[in-house]
Motif scaffolding. Structure first.
Motif, PDB file in Angstrom:
ATOM      1  N   GLU A   1       7.208  -8.375  -6.899  1.00  0.00           N
ATOM      2  CA  GLU A   1       5.943  -8.180  -6.511  1.00  0.00           C
ATOM      3  C   GLU A   1       5.499  -9.554  -6.393  1.00  0.00           C
ATOM      4  OE1 GLU A   1       4.038  -6.099  -9.738  1.00  0.00           O
ATOM      5  OE2 GLU A   1       1.909  -6.287  -8.888  1.00  0.00           O
ATOM      6  N   LEU A   2       5.696 -10.490  -7.186  1.00  0.00           N
ATOM      7  CA  LEU A   2       5.184 -11.835  -7.066  1.00  0.00           C
ATOM      8  C   LEU A   2       5.731 -12.436  -5.836  1.00  0.00           C
ATOM      9  CD1 LEU A   2       5.260 -13.209 -10.575  1.00  0.00           C
ATOM     10  CD2 LEU A   2       3.322 -12.469  -9.295  1.00  0.00           C
ATOM     11  N   SER A   3       6.862 -12.187  -5.332  1.00  0.00           N
ATOM     12  CA  SER A   3       7.488 -12.533  -4.039  1.00  0.00           C
ATOM     13  C   SER A   3       7.025 -11.794  -2.817  1.00  0.00           C
ATOM     14  CB  SER A   3       9.080 -12.707  -4.084  1.00  0.00           C
ATOM     15  OG  SER A   3       9.316 -13.474  -5.133  1.00  0.00           O
ATOM     16  N   ASP A   4       6.187 -10.719  -3.109  1.00  0.00           N
ATOM     17  CA  ASP A   4       5.616  -9.986  -1.929  1.00  0.00           C
ATOM     18  C   ASP A   4       6.770  -9.105  -1.351  1.00  0.00           C
ATOM     19  OD1 ASP A   4       3.442  -9.255  -0.359  1.00  0.00           O
ATOM     20  OD2 ASP A   4       3.770 -10.408   1.179  1.00  0.00           O
ATOM     21  N   GLN A   5       7.417  -8.583  -2.264  1.00  0.00           N
ATOM     22  CA  GLN A   5       8.608  -7.614  -2.014  1.00  0.00           C
ATOM     23  C   GLN A   5       8.251  -6.268  -2.586  1.00  0.00           C
ATOM     24  OE1 GLN A   5      11.925  -9.742  -3.338  1.00  0.00           O
ATOM     25  NE2 GLN A   5      12.416 -10.350  -1.144  1.00  0.00           N
ATOM     26  N   GLU A   6       7.242  -5.411  -1.991  1.00  0.00           N
ATOM     27  CA  GLU A   6       6.777  -4.417  -2.786  1.00  0.00           C
ATOM     28  C   GLU A   6       7.971  -3.236  -2.990  1.00  0.00           C
ATOM     29  OE1 GLU A   6       3.621  -2.084  -1.160  1.00  0.00           O
ATOM     30  OE2 GLU A   6       3.026  -1.320  -3.232  1.00  0.00           O
ATOM     31  N   GLY A   7       8.595  -2.973  -1.859  1.00  0.00           N
ATOM     32  CA  GLY A   7       9.456  -1.957  -2.031  1.00  0.00           C
ATOM     33  C   GLY A   7      10.419  -2.059  -3.002  1.00  0.00           C
ATOM     34  N   ARG A   8      11.116  -3.473  -3.131  1.00  0.00           N
ATOM     35  CA  ARG A   8      11.822  -3.724  -4.509  1.00  0.00           C
ATOM     36  C   ARG A   8      11.301  -3.603  -5.630  1.00  0.00           C
ATOM     37  NH1 ARG A   8      16.514  -7.445  -3.832  1.00  0.00           N
ATOM     38  NH2 ARG A   8      16.236  -8.668  -5.264  1.00  0.00           N
ATOM     39  N   SER A   9      10.012  -4.024  -5.699  1.00  0.00           N
ATOM     40  CA  SER A   9       9.224  -4.005  -7.086  1.00  0.00           C
ATOM     41  C   SER A   9       9.247  -2.596  -7.428  1.00  0.00           C
ATOM     42  CB  SER A   9       7.953  -4.599  -6.678  1.00  0.00           C
ATOM     43  OG  SER A   9       7.007  -4.520  -7.906  1.00  0.00           O
ATOM     44  N   VAL A  10       8.814  -1.606  -6.608  1.00  0.00           N
ATOM     45  CA  VAL A  10       8.608  -0.603  -6.914  1.00  0.00           C
ATOM     46  C   VAL A  10       9.784   0.233  -7.460  1.00  0.00           C
ATOM     47  CG1 VAL A  10       7.760   1.729  -6.253  1.00  0.00           C
ATOM     48  CG2 VAL A  10       6.552  -0.062  -5.657  1.00  0.00           C
ATOM     49  N   ALA A  11      11.094  -0.010  -6.776  1.00  0.00           N
ATOM     50  CA  ALA A  11      12.506   0.501  -7.076  1.00  0.00           C
ATOM     51  C   ALA A  11      12.725   0.041  -8.485  1.00  0.00           C
ATOM     52  CB  ALA A  11      13.515   0.028  -6.068  1.00  0.00           C
ATOM     53  N   PHE A  12      12.375  -1.312  -8.806  1.00  0.00           N
ATOM     54  CA  PHE A  12      12.740  -1.389 -10.216  1.00  0.00           C
ATOM     55  C   PHE A  12      11.644  -1.024 -11.291  1.00  0.00           C
ATOM     56  CE2 PHE A  12      14.746  -5.634  -8.378  1.00  0.00           C
ATOM     57  CZ  PHE A  12      15.980  -5.345  -8.750  1.00  0.00           C
ATOM     58  N   ARG A  13      10.518  -0.891 -10.841  1.00  0.00           N
ATOM     59  CA  ARG A  13       9.442  -0.383 -11.717  1.00  0.00           C
ATOM     60  C   ARG A  13       9.886   1.031 -12.215  1.00  0.00           C
ATOM     61  NH1 ARG A  13       6.319  -4.063 -13.449  1.00  0.00           N
ATOM     62  NH2 ARG A  13       5.409  -5.288 -11.913  1.00  0.00           N
ATOM     63  N   ARG A  14      10.225   1.971 -11.049  1.00  0.00           N
ATOM     64  CA  ARG A  14      10.712   3.268 -11.168  1.00  0.00           C
ATOM     65  C   ARG A  14      11.681   3.316 -12.341  1.00  0.00           C
ATOM     66  NH1 ARG A  14      10.390   4.970  -5.466  1.00  0.00           N
ATOM     67  NH2 ARG A  14       8.159   5.572  -5.187  1.00  0.00           N
TER      68      ARG A  14
END
Ligand code: CTP
Ligand code: MN
Ligand code: MN
Ligand code: MN
Length: 414
Positions: A42-55
């Protein structure tokens, strides 16, 4: 019989809004690791990756017991290759090299420090890091011009990075309730965000304000903010007016996840009072305005309530008796507070939207769109098949419209 027969296999539905996620987490080591990778993305502006890890983290949070082996995870949703590798590494070796190296990387540490400043997002932090700014000192020495929010953020850095306790949230709730009721007697204040979900601490305190008569909320925010300001409670505030009615794209297609209610992002001045004597018994605070419940002798700008083991006092003034304060000890701290005003007709949607968790909200919207052909926002629910808005006056009705079992706030901690 084989070992396999003894393996407990977990099974959970794939959308977080179909699951009950309490604060009881049996897999904190795994969820901390996945959350750290989500945060870094998220801090690196990679929203897709961030959401995948959050899920993936949310699925692990929802499990009824501790995971001991990857065979237990067979068939679980939202666990991609990457997340599974992290989980496997931790289960088998006790740690994930990727997580450990991320945690220790200069980049991650700098992003954390810089985005820890209120008013600084990942993009600004990134820009500064590219200029070699990794610390607050380096930022100050750089001569960068900071906006008003960032200046306040830097000024109150330590306070704002210290978790807010429930007792502090309750003390602030009482002040907000008094201010609201004093400018509009019928208005109602509801504690939302993480504290409504039962969290013991938070990064801020969130309130939703409404009035039982439609339109009765008009002009409320500026009056409340003026009152709090005149009482000296606000170290910083930025109020954004309602942009819902004037926007042309309509409620069904919000421009972003951001809603368009009138809102105020603020920094409160919270007085603590360890030494002060005779408070009245704890004032219940919570979902409804506890108007005029102060003890006799409390000035309007003060409210003293019990909060767990601590006694807290919120005060508009700097002063108060100083004798009991140790030298050099500041008798107050800064706390982030969010205020949102909603008309009563949208209250249920606003309440659902501001209670969180953020992933739970995101999953509700994904469920609505992908499974129900509906559009959910913090303002309304639109049925794209029937081409009409679905009314609701409670969260229960919204879940029912969405064909979901009602999940109470305490079980929305996805
Ligand atoms: N929210 C929002 N628009 C924003 C900021 C927040 O709709 N600009 C919503 C979030 O979706 C969330 C709720 O407000 O549902 C609370 O957000 P926040 O305070 O960031 O998170 P909490 O869950 O309260 O967590 P914390 O305890 O860290 O404050
Ligand atoms: Mn349990
Ligand atoms: Mn919050
Ligand atoms: Mn908030």
């Amino acid at each position: 019989r084989t070992d396999d027969a003894e393996v407990v296999v977990f099974c959970v539905p794939s959308y977080a809004c179909q699951r009950r996620t309490t604060l009881e987490n049996h897999n904190t080591i795994l969820t901390d690791a996945l959350s750290l990778l989500a945060e870094n993305a998220e801090l690196s502006d990679q929203e897709g990756r961030s959401v995948a890890f959050r899920r993936a983290a949310a699925v692990m949070k929802a499990l009824p017991g501790a995971v001991t082996g990857v065979t237990q995870l067979r068939g679980l949703p939202c666990l991609g290759e990457h997340s599974l590798r992290v989980i496997k590494d931790i289960l088998e070796t006790g740690a994930s090299a990727e997580v450990e190296s991320t945690k220790q990387s200069e980049r991650y540490k700098a992003l954390k420090v810089l985005t820890g400043i209120f008013g600084v997002g990942p993009k600004t932090a990134e820009r500064w890091i590219r200029e070699g700014i990794h610390t607050l000192q380096q930022l100050q020495d750089s001569g960068h011009t900071l906006n008003r929010a960032q200046q306040a953020g830097l000024q109150h850095y330590d306070d704002l990075n210290q978790p807010v306790a429930k007792a502090e949230a309750d003390a602030i709730a009482e002040v907000v309730e008094r201010a609201v009721v004093s400018v509009s007697p019928g208005a109602q204040v509801t504690l939302t965000g993480g504290f409504r979900r039962g969290k013991p601490t938070g990064h801020d305190v969130d309130f939703l304000i409404t009035h039982p008569e439609e339109g009765g909320e008009d002009g409320l925010m500026s009056k409340v903010v003026s009152r709090l300001e005149s009482q000296g409670f606000l170290l910083y505030q930025k109020t954004t007016r309602n942009s819902y009615l004037e926007s042309k794209d309509g409620p069904a297609r919000p421009a972003s996840n951001m809603d368009r209610f009138e809102r105020c992002f603020s920094i409160f001045k919270l007085h603590e009072d360890e030494g002060r004597g005779t408070g009245h018994p704890g004032t219940p605070t919570g979902n409804t305005a506890a108007a005029n419940s102060g003890s006799p002798g409390d000035s309007d700008s003060r409210s003293q309530i019990h909060g767990g083991e601590q006694r807290l006092l919120v005060s508009g003034e700097d002063g108060g008796p100083e004798e009991t304060k140790p030298a050099g000890h500041r008798p107050w701290r800064a706390v982030r507070v969010d205020l949102v005003v909603s008309p009563i007709s949208q209250f249920a949607f606003a309440l659902l939207g501001w209670t969180g968790s953020k992933l739970f909200e995101r999953e509700l919207r994904r469920w609505a769109g992908h499974e129900k052909t509906m559009s959910l926002s913090s303002h309304a629910l639109y049925d794209n098949k029937q081409s009409r808005y679905l009314r609701a006056t409670s969260e229960q009705e919204i879940f029912a419209h969405l064909g979901l079992e009602f999940i109470p706030p305490s079980e929305r901690n996805a």
